[in-house]
Design an enzyme around this catalytic site. Structure first.
Site, PDB file in Angstrom:
ATOM      1  N   GLY A   1     -24.404  11.028  -5.216  1.00  0.00           N
ATOM      2  CA  GLY A   1     -25.119  11.129  -3.872  1.00  0.00           C
ATOM      3  C   GLY A   1     -26.077  10.240  -3.602  1.00  0.00           C
ATOM      4  O   GLY A   1     -26.007   9.139  -4.402  1.00  0.00           O
ATOM      5  N   GLY A   2     -26.983  10.597  -2.603  1.00  0.00           N
ATOM      6  CA  GLY A   2     -27.885   9.558  -2.171  1.00  0.00           C
ATOM      7  C   GLY A   2     -28.876   9.457  -3.234  1.00  0.00           C
ATOM      8  O   GLY A   2     -29.664   8.284  -3.365  1.00  0.00           O
TER       9      GLY A   2
ATOM     10  N   ASP B   1     -30.075  19.248   6.064  1.00  0.00           N
ATOM     11  CA  ASP B   1     -28.903  18.537   5.732  1.00  0.00           C
ATOM     12  C   ASP B   1     -27.526  19.517   5.585  1.00  0.00           C
ATOM     13  O   ASP B   1     -26.816  19.511   4.704  1.00  0.00           O
ATOM     14  CB  ASP B   1     -28.823  17.513   4.662  1.00  0.00           C
TER      15      ASP B   1
ATOM     16  N   GLY C   1     -19.917  13.714  -9.105  1.00  0.00           N
ATOM     17  CA  GLY C   1     -19.982  13.156  -7.929  1.00  0.00           C
ATOM     18  C   GLY C   1     -21.138  12.301  -7.802  1.00  0.00           C
ATOM     19  O   GLY C   1     -22.108  12.175  -8.568  1.00  0.00           O
TER      20      GLY C   1
END
Length: 316
Positions: free
Chosen positions: A85-86, A200, A83
């Site tokens: 992510g930021g 988060d 994946g």
């Protein structure tokens, strides 16, 4: 047997005289040893491990050979992309020393020149490595590689995120949701004892193993309550609008576990109704609802939800 990509890399190395024929032969023999042990490892990684090529040189060769570029961290073999992510890409990888499968998060080179990004990335690795709770993804190793890549290795969770499960099923039963919410609440209590607030909490950051065990992940925004703000200045909103707490939306400095409990309550609402409590066309409209709107009852979305669960969500 070397793959077609391995042969392309070998030919380019010899053509461009980046290594001697003896060094190439040595790396090919090492490749055979890996194959004999049942381990798949790209030939380029072996050249990196032995110090015959730099990461920059290998990336140039990948571009020339039109091979998908995969970052290389010495001691790890990247198997597939999990994946984005930021703060980087997460890969499924194998530790070459012991064969363990890990999730390897790597900060992109274009972000490595920003000290704030590097500090936040390394802090996530440091936090993960020092926490030991069955419902928090464990960190094993982090740092800067000899090739100048920032990385950290963490527990590989073979399963799905709660978000992925909701995308498939629509919503969860109360019993299914409680099997997730209670352990994650316990993980947040453990984090609080270690002076941490996650900041988060959302379905995307809760993983469920194949055995059904929930795991809290992505500590990139976690803050040490006892320490200075450092990266996130007062007044800058962090988190995800659909799940953000009012105090976090206001950019308040002194967040504690209550902020995470609020976001977990929103996630709980989403799990059992299949919807987030507040929707809007803009981030501001969603945040304004968190700040000013009445708390909707889960029963307004699904009348069969129990009063007890509605009370818990309202309290959260």
């Amino acid at each position: 047997m070397p793959t077609s990509d391995d042969l392309k890399i070998k030919d380019l190395i010899l053509t461009n005289r980046l290594a001697t024929a003896e060094q190439v032969e040595e790396c090919l023999k090492t490749l055979q040893l890996y194959e004999g042990s049942g381990t798949i490892k790209p030939l380029g990684s072996i050249f990196i491990d032995k110090g015959y090529l730099t990461l920059k040189q290998l990336n140039v060769l990948y571009t020339m050979a039109k091979i998908d570029q995969r970052y290389i961290i010495r001691g790890y073999t990247i198997l597939e992309t999990l994946g984005q992510g930021g703060l980087g890409t997460v890969y499924k990888a194998r530790q070459d020393g012991n064969g363990n499968i890990v999730a390897l998060k790597i900060l992109p080179p274009q972000m490595a020149g920003n000290k704030d990004y590097v500090q936040r990335f390394m802090r996530e690795g440091n936090i993960s490595a020092h926490l030991n709770h069955p419902n928090i993804v464990r960190g094993f190793d982090f740092g800067e590689s000899s090739e100048g890549m920032f990385y950290f290795a963490m527990e590989f969770v073979d399963g799905q995120s709660v978000k992925e499960i909701l995308d498939e099923k629509g919503r969860l039963s109360e019993a299914e949701a409680l099997k997730i919410i209670i352990p994650i609440a316990d993980a947040l209590a453990y984090a609080e004892k270690n002076s941490l607030v996650h900041r988060d909490i959302k379905p995307e950051n809760i993983m469920i193993t194949r055995e059904g065990e929930p795991k809290l992940c992505d500590l990139g925004l976690a803050k040490n309550i006892a320490g200075p703000m450092n990266i996130t200045e007062i007044g800058i909103v962090v988190g995800t609008p659909y799940y953000i707490s009012p105090e976090q939306a206001l950019g308040q400095k002194d967040l504690d576990i209550r902020s995470d409990i609020y976001s977990l309550g929103v996630s709980f609402f989403h799990m059992i109704t299949g919807e987030v409590p507040y929707k809007g066309e803009t981030v501001i409209s969603i945040i304004n609802q968190h700040l000013h709107a009445d708390i909707p009852s889960p029963k307004s979305r699904h009348p069969h939800i129990s009063d007890a669960v509605c009370q818990v969500i309202n309290k959260m």
